[in-house]
Design an enzyme around this catalytic site. Structure first.
Site, mmCIF file in Angstrom:
data_model
loop_
_atom_site.group_PDB
_atom_site.id
_atom_site.type_symbol
_atom_site.label_atom_id
_atom_site.label_comp_id
_atom_site.label_asym_id
_atom_site.label_seq_id
_atom_site.Cartn_x
_atom_site.Cartn_y
_atom_site.Cartn_z
ATOM 1 N N THR A 37 0.853 -1.196 0.000
ATOM 2 C CA THR A 37 0.000 0.000 0.000
ATOM 3 C C THR A 37 0.883 1.237 0.000
ATOM 4 O O THR A 37 1.952 1.230 0.619
ATOM 5 C CB THR A 37 -0.907 -0.018 1.251
ATOM 6 N N SER A 39 2.187 5.054 -2.261
ATOM 7 C CA SER A 39 2.456 5.577 -3.607
ATOM 8 C C SER A 39 3.474 4.721 -4.362
ATOM 9 O O SER A 39 3.376 4.584 -5.587
ATOM 10 C CB SER A 39 2.936 7.028 -3.521
ATOM 11 N N THR A 40 4.436 4.121 -3.671
ATOM 12 C CA THR A 40 5.432 3.288 -4.351
ATOM 13 C C THR A 40 4.800 1.957 -4.762
ATOM 14 O O THR A 40 4.980 1.491 -5.904
ATOM 15 C CB THR A 40 6.653 3.048 -3.442
ATOM 16 N N GLY A 94 6.177 -0.565 0.150
ATOM 17 C CA GLY A 94 7.050 0.569 0.456
ATOM 18 C C GLY A 94 7.407 0.636 1.935
ATOM 19 O O GLY A 94 7.124 -0.292 2.700
ATOM 20 N N ALA A 95 8.034 1.735 2.325
ATOM 21 C CA ALA A 95 8.352 1.978 3.734
ATOM 22 C C ALA A 95 8.459 3.484 3.939
ATOM 23 O O ALA A 95 8.694 4.233 2.985
ATOM 24 C CB ALA A 95 9.660 1.301 4.123
ATOM 25 N N LYS A 106 6.873 1.498 9.059
ATOM 26 C CA LYS A 106 5.806 1.449 8.072
ATOM 27 C C LYS A 106 4.489 1.863 8.724
ATOM 28 O O LYS A 106 4.365 1.879 9.930
ATOM 29 C CB LYS A 106 5.670 0.026 7.493
ATOM 30 N N GLY A 108 2.586 4.629 7.316
ATOM 31 C CA GLY A 108 2.197 5.999 6.949
ATOM 32 C C GLY A 108 0.839 6.020 6.259
ATOM 33 O O GLY A 108 0.067 6.964 6.413
ATOM 34 N N GLY A 109 0.544 4.959 5.533
ATOM 35 C CA GLY A 109 -0.751 4.870 4.846
ATOM 36 C C GLY A 109 -1.805 4.158 5.681
ATOM 37 O O GLY A 109 -2.907 3.900 5.208
ATOM 38 N N GLU A 115 -0.166 -5.165 6.182
ATOM 39 C CA GLU A 115 1.163 -5.214 5.544
ATOM 40 C C GLU A 115 2.071 -6.192 6.281
ATOM 41 O O GLU A 115 2.837 -6.941 5.652
ATOM 42 C CB GLU A 115 1.792 -3.816 5.532
HETATM 43 C C1 5RP Z 1 1.394 2.219 4.185
HETATM 44 C C2 5RP Z 1 2.862 2.091 4.219
HETATM 45 C C3 5RP Z 1 3.617 2.561 3.042
HETATM 46 O O1 5RP Z 1 4.367 1.511 2.531
HETATM 47 C C4 5RP Z 1 4.527 3.686 3.459
HETATM 48 O O2 5RP Z 1 3.721 4.691 4.053
HETATM 49 C C5 5RP Z 1 5.302 4.258 2.277
HETATM 50 O O3 5RP Z 1 4.432 4.883 1.416
HETATM 51 P P1 5RP Z 1 4.935 5.592 0.094
HETATM 52 O O4 5RP Z 1 5.369 4.528 -0.843
HETATM 53 O O5 5RP Z 1 3.714 6.356 -0.376
HETATM 54 O O6 5RP Z 1 6.054 6.529 0.478
HETATM 55 O O7 5RP Z 1 3.461 1.613 5.149
HETATM 56 O O8 5RP Z 1 0.805 1.815 5.377
#
Ligand code: 5RP
Length: 236
Positions: A37, A39-40, A94-95, A106, A108-109, A115
């Protein structure tokens, strides 16, 4: 939906896409794949969708959030659940931060619980990041805890006893609710010297459904750069 062309992307998005493309190239027909989950991961799901449509790649995928489920379905990717498969061949995600020992922050989303389940059940976890995610110590990005609402105050007090300060995540003026119906406590700590030790402390606090420290889980940390990619493996 098609993958964006490299020219239409910002430099940081190009880094994300390079890392995503590397991970998606590891997918083979017949594999069971975990979809991250953020943007990456979104770039990776788009690239996987393209392979499904163009190459007829056959995969069964478990998404780590309802947002990713929606994207995967729109891409024509077959989505299943843990009632249909037990282990995943690989996952990509992502991270928010990664330290030199490949400990991650992890969540942020807000998808950290699913995950972590997906990373735990995957033979190989490709963590896909842009260069800005590499840090000496996990610190600047507040560490998310997914918390059972009933236990919020208890968890806040325990976090304070560990030297942290939690802030309940908000979205559009309301308490943010995860796909699991839980809340997120974003915690500021001093630079984290020993992430596995802190992870152990969180695991002993009732009311924390999951924490955003991912320690010892990465198979490869794939870092998109302006020039290409760097692949970092855990040191044994
Ligand atoms: C979501 C996550 C994402 O992997 C993390 O926030 C990185 O996000 P992005 O690829 O948008 O920088 O842990 O819960």
């Amino acid at each position: 939906m098609t993958s964006p062309t490299a020219q239409s992307l910002s430099a940081i998005d190009q880094q994300k896409k390079r890392a995503a493309d590397y991970a998606v190239a590891k997918v083979e027909t017949g594999m069971k794949v975990g979809l991250g989950t953020g943007s990456t991961a979104r770039f990776a799901v788009a690239a996987l969708g393209e392979r499904v449509r163009k190459e007829g790649l056959k995969v069964k995928c478990i998404p780590t959030s309802e947002a990713t489920r929606k994207q995967a379905e729109e891409e024509g990717i077959a989505v299943v659940g843990f009632d249909q498969i037990d282990r995943l061949d690989l996952c990509f995600d992502g991270a928010d931060e990664a330290d030199p020992k490949l400990n991650l922050t992890k969540g942020g989303g807000g998808a950290l619980l699913r995950e972590k389940v997906v990373a735990f059940t995957s033979a190989k976890f490709y963590c896909i990041v842009d260069e800005a995610k590499l840090v000496d110590k996990l610190y600047a990005f507040p560490l998310p805890l997914e918390v059972i609402p009933f236990a919020l105050k208890v968890v806040e007090r325990e976090v304070a006893a560990l030297g942290g300060q939690g802030t309940l995540r908000q979205k559009e003026g309301k308490t943010y609710v995860t796909d699991n119906g839980l809340w997120i406590l974003d915690c500021r700590f001093p630079p984290i010297e020993d992430p596995p030790l802190l992870a152990k402390a969180f695991a002993s606090i009732p009311g924390i459904a999951e924490h955003g420290l991912f320690c010892g889980m990465v198979y490869e940390l794939v870092v998109g750069t302006n020039e290409g990619i760097k692949v970092l493996k855990p040191q044994s």
